[in-house]
Design a protein around this motif. Structure first.
Motif, mmCIF file in Angstrom:
data_model
loop_
_atom_site.group_PDB
_atom_site.id
_atom_site.type_symbol
_atom_site.label_atom_id
_atom_site.label_comp_id
_atom_site.label_asym_id
_atom_site.label_seq_id
_atom_site.Cartn_x
_atom_site.Cartn_y
_atom_site.Cartn_z
ATOM 1 N N ILE A 50 -39.189 19.573 103.022
ATOM 2 C CA ILE A 50 -40.358 18.897 102.464
ATOM 3 C C ILE A 50 -40.187 17.394 102.641
ATOM 4 O O ILE A 50 -39.126 16.842 102.363
ATOM 5 C CB ILE A 50 -40.527 19.238 100.974
ATOM 6 C CG1 ILE A 50 -40.684 20.744 100.781
ATOM 7 C CG2 ILE A 50 -41.718 18.507 100.378
ATOM 8 C CD1 ILE A 50 -40.649 21.185 99.336
ATOM 9 N N ASP A 51 -41.235 16.730 103.083
ATOM 10 C CA ASP A 51 -41.233 15.281 103.231
ATOM 11 C C ASP A 51 -41.047 14.653 101.845
ATOM 12 O O ASP A 51 -41.762 15.016 100.908
ATOM 13 C CB ASP A 51 -42.568 14.840 103.839
ATOM 14 C CG ASP A 51 -42.638 13.361 104.148
ATOM 15 O OD1 ASP A 51 -41.787 12.583 103.676
ATOM 16 O OD2 ASP A 51 -43.562 12.968 104.877
ATOM 17 N N PRO A 52 -40.098 13.719 101.689
ATOM 18 C CA PRO A 52 -39.890 13.090 100.384
ATOM 19 C C PRO A 52 -41.157 12.470 99.793
ATOM 20 O O PRO A 52 -41.338 12.465 98.580
ATOM 21 C CB PRO A 52 -38.839 12.014 100.654
ATOM 22 C CG PRO A 52 -38.124 12.467 101.865
ATOM 23 C CD PRO A 52 -39.144 13.220 102.674
ATOM 24 N N GLU A 53 -42.061 11.987 100.644
ATOM 25 C CA GLU A 53 -43.302 11.397 100.151
ATOM 26 C C GLU A 53 -44.234 12.444 99.559
ATOM 27 O O GLU A 53 -45.137 12.114 98.793
ATOM 28 C CB GLU A 53 -44.009 10.636 101.273
ATOM 29 C CG GLU A 53 -43.274 9.383 101.689
ATOM 30 C CD GLU A 53 -44.028 8.611 102.757
ATOM 31 O OE1 GLU A 53 -45.259 8.759 102.863
ATOM 32 O OE2 GLU A 53 -43.367 7.860 103.485
ATOM 33 N N ALA A 54 -44.026 13.702 99.899
ATOM 34 C CA ALA A 54 -44.864 14.786 99.376
ATOM 35 C C ALA A 54 -44.267 15.424 98.132
ATOM 36 O O ALA A 54 -44.874 16.311 97.547
ATOM 37 C CB ALA A 54 -45.071 15.840 100.453
ATOM 38 N N MET A 55 -43.085 14.990 97.708
ATOM 39 C CA MET A 55 -42.418 15.593 96.556
ATOM 40 C C MET A 55 -42.887 14.967 95.247
ATOM 41 O O MET A 55 -43.045 13.757 95.154
ATOM 42 C CB MET A 55 -40.899 15.402 96.651
ATOM 43 C CG MET A 55 -40.238 16.140 97.758
ATOM 44 S SD MET A 55 -38.454 15.805 97.719
ATOM 45 C CE MET A 55 -37.923 16.668 99.164
ATOM 46 N N LYS A 56 -43.092 15.822 94.268
ATOM 47 C CA LYS A 56 -43.337 15.410 92.891
ATOM 48 C C LYS A 56 -42.147 15.911 92.091
ATOM 49 O O LYS A 56 -41.842 17.100 92.114
ATOM 50 C CB LYS A 56 -44.626 16.017 92.333
ATOM 51 C CG LYS A 56 -45.863 15.645 93.114
ATOM 52 C CD LYS A 56 -46.173 14.182 92.999
ATOM 53 C CE LYS A 56 -47.419 13.857 93.802
ATOM 54 N NZ LYS A 56 -47.589 12.437 93.995
ATOM 55 N N VAL A 57 -41.438 15.007 91.409
ATOM 56 C CA VAL A 57 -40.230 15.374 90.669
ATOM 57 C C VAL A 57 -40.571 15.503 89.190
ATOM 58 O O VAL A 57 -41.146 14.591 88.588
ATOM 59 C CB VAL A 57 -39.118 14.326 90.881
ATOM 60 C CG1 VAL A 57 -37.872 14.693 90.096
ATOM 61 C CG2 VAL A 57 -38.787 14.197 92.369
ATOM 62 N N VAL A 58 -40.191 16.650 88.602
ATOM 63 C CA VAL A 58 -40.495 16.943 87.212
ATOM 64 C C VAL A 58 -39.199 17.216 86.458
ATOM 65 O O VAL A 58 -38.340 17.972 86.927
ATOM 66 C CB VAL A 58 -41.427 18.178 87.105
ATOM 67 C CG1 VAL A 58 -41.737 18.508 85.663
ATOM 68 C CG2 VAL A 58 -42.695 17.952 87.908
ATOM 69 N N VAL A 59 -39.060 16.581 85.296
ATOM 70 C CA VAL A 59 -37.930 16.830 84.396
ATOM 71 C C VAL A 59 -38.512 17.062 83.006
ATOM 72 O O VAL A 59 -39.291 16.243 82.508
ATOM 73 C CB VAL A 59 -36.949 15.631 84.359
ATOM 74 C CG1 VAL A 59 -35.868 15.840 83.300
ATOM 75 C CG2 VAL A 59 -36.315 15.415 85.712
ATOM 76 N N SER A 60 -38.175 18.177 82.403
ATOM 77 C CA SER A 60 -38.650 18.522 81.058
ATOM 78 C C SER A 60 -40.164 18.412 80.940
ATOM 79 O O SER A 60 -40.692 17.885 79.964
ATOM 80 C CB SER A 60 -37.974 17.631 80.015
ATOM 81 O OG SER A 60 -36.579 17.792 80.059
ATOM 82 N N GLY A 61 -40.881 18.850 81.969
ATOM 83 C CA GLY A 61 -42.333 18.850 81.931
ATOM 84 C C GLY A 61 -42.987 17.508 82.218
ATOM 85 O O GLY A 61 -44.196 17.377 82.149
ATOM 86 N N ARG A 62 -42.211 16.514 82.553
ATOM 87 C CA ARG A 62 -42.745 15.172 82.813
ATOM 88 C C ARG A 62 -42.601 14.826 84.286
ATOM 89 O O ARG A 62 -41.501 14.925 84.842
ATOM 90 C CB ARG A 62 -41.977 14.148 81.972
ATOM 91 C CG ARG A 62 -42.453 12.737 82.172
ATOM 92 C CD ARG A 62 -41.763 11.799 81.179
ATOM 93 N NE ARG A 62 -42.229 10.456 81.418
ATOM 94 C CZ ARG A 62 -41.488 9.496 81.959
ATOM 95 N NH1 ARG A 62 -40.244 9.725 82.283
ATOM 96 N NH2 ARG A 62 -41.994 8.297 82.159
#
Length: 117
Positions: A50-62
């Motif tokens: 996955i292209d890093p620009e297309a990643m959404k990072v989620v931690v504890s629902g945020r």
């Protein structure tokens, strides 16, 4: 009697990130103690395509911002990051695709007009 407990934020040499992405096996990567979300995205490319620009990072629902530091979400130098695919915001490739679709639509509609005449 009131007891105040302080948590010392002891710096760690590296942080262990557990990465979870739908459709990929779970894996772990290490980043430095001052790593941001962008650094974590780049490190995560070791286990996915996955292209890093297309990643959404989620931690504890945020959903984290690219400028957020990963360390503030770590416990004992570890954190689990859930990564979702988002849209890539490259202007050039996006602009070329609709143009091709418009050209195809135009030529198709023109041929229909010619056949009906």
């Amino acid at each position: 009697l009131i007891v105040v407990q302080e948590y010392s934020h002891t710096p760690v040499a590296t942080m262990q990130l557990r990465i979870r992405i739908a459709g990929y096996p779970n894996f772990e990567v290490e980043v430095g103690p001052t790593a941001t979300v962008v650094d974590a995205k780049v490190a995560a490319t070791a286990g996915c395509d996955i292209d890093p620009e297309a990643m959404k990072v989620v931690v504890s629902g945020r959903v984290l911002k690219d400028s957020d530091e990963i360390a503030k979400y770590c416990v004992n130098g570890q954190v689990t990051l859930h990564i979702a695919r988002g849209a890539v915001t490259h202007a050039a490739p996006t602009a070329s695709k609709p143009t091709a679709a418009v050209e195809v639509s135009t030529s198709t509609s023109s041929s229909h007009k010619l056949e009906g005449s």
